[in-house]
Design an enzyme around this catalytic site. Structure first.
Site, PDB file in Angstrom:
ATOM      1  N   ARG A  99       0.828  -1.216   0.000  1.00  0.00           N
ATOM      2  CA  ARG A  99       0.000   0.000   0.000  1.00  0.00           C
ATOM      3  C   ARG A  99       0.859   1.261   0.000  1.00  0.00           C
ATOM      4  O   ARG A  99       0.412   2.329  -0.366  1.00  0.00           O
ATOM      5  CB  ARG A  99      -0.975  -0.017   1.198  1.00  0.00           C
ATOM      6  N   TYR A 101     -17.416  14.733 -16.791  1.00  0.00           N
ATOM      7  CA  TYR A 101     -17.777  13.314 -16.605  1.00  0.00           C
ATOM      8  C   TYR A 101     -18.824  13.165 -15.492  1.00  0.00           C
ATOM      9  O   TYR A 101     -18.697  13.799 -14.442  1.00  0.00           O
ATOM     10  CB  TYR A 101     -16.508  12.538 -16.264  1.00  0.00           C
ATOM     11  N   ASP A 132      -9.006  17.070 -16.183  1.00  0.00           N
ATOM     12  CA  ASP A 132      -9.235  15.666 -16.531  1.00  0.00           C
ATOM     13  C   ASP A 132      -8.954  15.560 -18.027  1.00  0.00           C
ATOM     14  O   ASP A 132      -9.717  16.051 -18.854  1.00  0.00           O
ATOM     15  CB  ASP A 132     -10.675  15.265 -16.192  1.00  0.00           C
ATOM     16  N   LYS A 137      -9.127   4.010 -19.786  1.00  0.00           N
ATOM     17  CA  LYS A 137      -9.525   4.336 -21.152  1.00  0.00           C
ATOM     18  C   LYS A 137      -8.337   4.176 -22.105  1.00  0.00           C
ATOM     19  O   LYS A 137      -7.903   3.082 -22.341  1.00  0.00           O
ATOM     20  CB  LYS A 137     -10.144   5.730 -21.186  1.00  0.00           C
TER      21      LYS A 137
HETATM   22  C1  LIG Z   1     -14.191   7.037 -17.163  1.00  0.00           C
HETATM   23  C2  LIG Z   1     -13.862   8.409 -16.788  1.00  0.00           C
HETATM   24  C3  LIG Z   1     -13.572   8.745 -15.454  1.00  0.00           C
HETATM   25  C4  LIG Z   1     -13.653   7.737 -14.335  1.00  0.00           C
HETATM   26  O1  LIG Z   1     -12.662   6.753 -14.470  1.00  0.00           O
HETATM   27  P1  LIG Z   1     -12.792   5.254 -13.854  1.00  0.00           P
HETATM   28  O2  LIG Z   1     -11.495   4.638 -14.230  1.00  0.00           O
HETATM   29  O3  LIG Z   1     -13.995   4.612 -14.500  1.00  0.00           O
HETATM   30  O4  LIG Z   1     -12.989   5.416 -12.382  1.00  0.00           O
HETATM   31  C5  LIG Z   1     -13.214  10.048 -15.180  1.00  0.00           C
HETATM   32  N1  LIG Z   1     -13.160  10.983 -16.156  1.00  0.00           N
HETATM   33  C6  LIG Z   1     -13.440  10.698 -17.431  1.00  0.00           C
HETATM   34  C7  LIG Z   1     -13.354  11.782 -18.456  1.00  0.00           C
HETATM   35  C8  LIG Z   1     -13.802   9.411 -17.802  1.00  0.00           C
HETATM   36  O5  LIG Z   1     -14.098   9.135 -19.073  1.00  0.00           O
END
Ligand SMILES: *Cc1c(COP(=O)(O)O)cnc(C)c1O
Length: 399
Positions: A66, A124, A192, A217
């Site tokens: 951790r 998001y 983001d 992603k």
């Molecule tokens: C999918 C997504 C998230 C969240 O990510 P997870 O890995 O599903 O927790 C945050 N921001 C954007 C733009 C996303 O597409």
């Protein structure tokens, strides 16, 4: 941070070699939950360094998973290098990464009691929900564009962080990050950058302090790993690691391995799928069943002139959205009748994915900010453009 503007674009070579060495080209997967402690004092000193958000000491060792893992640390080094920032900290998911950023900004000693966040919509759905519900004890003011940030900041001097997303989920709307930086002044801002990846955009060039990715992603790129990562300064990285140690939202070493591997093909995948998205978007524009196509590469899609080799975004990217003239029924018919394209959540995989945001990712967003019922979001994958167009065409005949 004007010197940050000199950050080099991600080259194919940099992506292949980032975080690797000539003598250690394929990072080992270290699954150890715990490590041998060579001495009571040495172990204690390493523990102390790790809970303070630093790296383990050579004498005391890695202590406990951790606190530190060499496989995930390799992925972090690589991602930091590609973003042009000194450090990166990985998490179990994109939402765990965003959670850690909000806690680092508002719930640490450095936050100095500030708990207010300014956030830009659209964003998001998960981030929207986390901020709207105030689950982490934050309070949010929503704004619609960079022009509103300065006024919102003036009204709330207790603002700890400004949160933005570009291209934004689900309509791939672009935001001028230089304008955001100017409006923020000394207040740190988080981007983001999931839709862009460091290949298309490096927010540190525009003064961002925290660059967040849902690594699930494009960074992973194969829909087989969940993860999140934040590229940032050493000071913020220490805060984030401290929070990770305390709250436990760490990235699994196998996920770290897969994400590090994914970075090697990132430029190839992103550039290819962006080219395909351009073709698909142009086909959609010409289709009579489609009311509107949202794609930054279309005429009018980049009103601030942010796309170009020397601009904020190298290419328009591989995310697009389109509204069906037939509203909800037509959108549902398309989502349910595609055969090659997968009707499934997520994005950024080798396979093309289609979703209906109003009933899925943005279901809980306030009605005035929710995408319209006829909107579909399309993550263009690595298939051939003509096969994707053919699949859409066949599904359109079922409306
Ligand atoms: C999918 C997504 C998230 C969240 O990510 P997870 O890995 O599903 O927790 C945050 N921001 C954007 C733009 C996303 O597409």
């Amino acid at each position: 941070m004007s010197e940050d503007r000199n950050i080099a674009r991600v080259t194919a070579t940099a992506a292949v070699h980032a975080g690797r060495t000539v003598t250690n080209p394929t990072p080992p997967i270290d699954l150890s939950a715990t490590y041998y402690l060579p001495g009571v004092d040495a172990g204690g000193e390493s523990y102390e360094a790790l809970v303070a958000g630093g790296a383990p000491t050579a004498e005391g060792g890695l202590v406990y998973q951790r606190m530190w893992n060499p496989t995930t640390a390799g992925f972090e080094r690589a991602l930091a290098e590609l973003e042009g920032l000194p450090e990166a900290v990985s998490f179990a998911s994109g939402m765990a990464a965003i959670t850690a950023c909000l806690l680092a900004a508002t719930a640490t000693k450095a936050a100095d009691g500030k708990r207010h966040i300014i956030a830009l919509r659209p964003i998001y759905g998960g981030t929207d929900g986390l901020l709207t519900k105030g689950t982490l004890g934050t309070e949010v003011t929503w704004v619609d564009g960079p022009a509103d940030i300065a006024a919102a900041l003036a009204a709330r001097p207790d603002t700890a962080l400004v949160v933005v997303e570009t291209p934004a989920n689900p309509t791939a709307q672009l935001l001028d990050l230089d304008a955001v930086a100017e409006a923020c002044g000394d207040v740190p801002y988080l981007v983001d950058s999931t839709f862009a990846t460091p290949v298309l955009q490096q927010p540190a060039r525009h003064g961002a302090t925290l660059v967040v990715h849902s690594a699930t992603k494009y960074l992973g790129g194969h829909c087989d790993v969940l993860g999140g990562v934040v590229a940032t300064t050493p000071e913020w990285a220490a805060r984030l690691r401290d929070i990770r140690v305390q709250t436990g939202g760490l990235l699994h070493p196998i996920a770290g391995y897969l994400l590090h591997r994914g970075l090697q093909t990132l430029p190839l995948r992103v550039k290819r799928s962006s080219e395909t998205a351009q073709t698909v978007a142009e086909w959609l524009v010409a289709h009579p069943a489609v009311e509107r196509v949202y794609y930054p590469g279309l005429p009018g899609g980049d009103p601030d002139g942010l796309i170009g080799p020397d601009k904020q975004m190298l290419l328009p990217g591989a995310m697009l959205a389109f509204s069906m003239r037939g509203g909800y029924d037509a959108a549902a018919a398309v989502a349910e009748n595609v055969r090659l394209i997968l009707h499934a959540a997520s994005l950024g995989g080798a396979e093309s994915l289609i979703t209906h945001p109003a009933s899925l990712s943005h279901r809980h967003v306030a009605p005035n900010a929710r995408p319209d019922a006829g909107l579909l979001r399309f993550s263009v994958g690595l298939e051939d453009a003509e096969d994707l167009v053919g699949d859409l065409e066949a599904a359109f005949t079922k409306i």
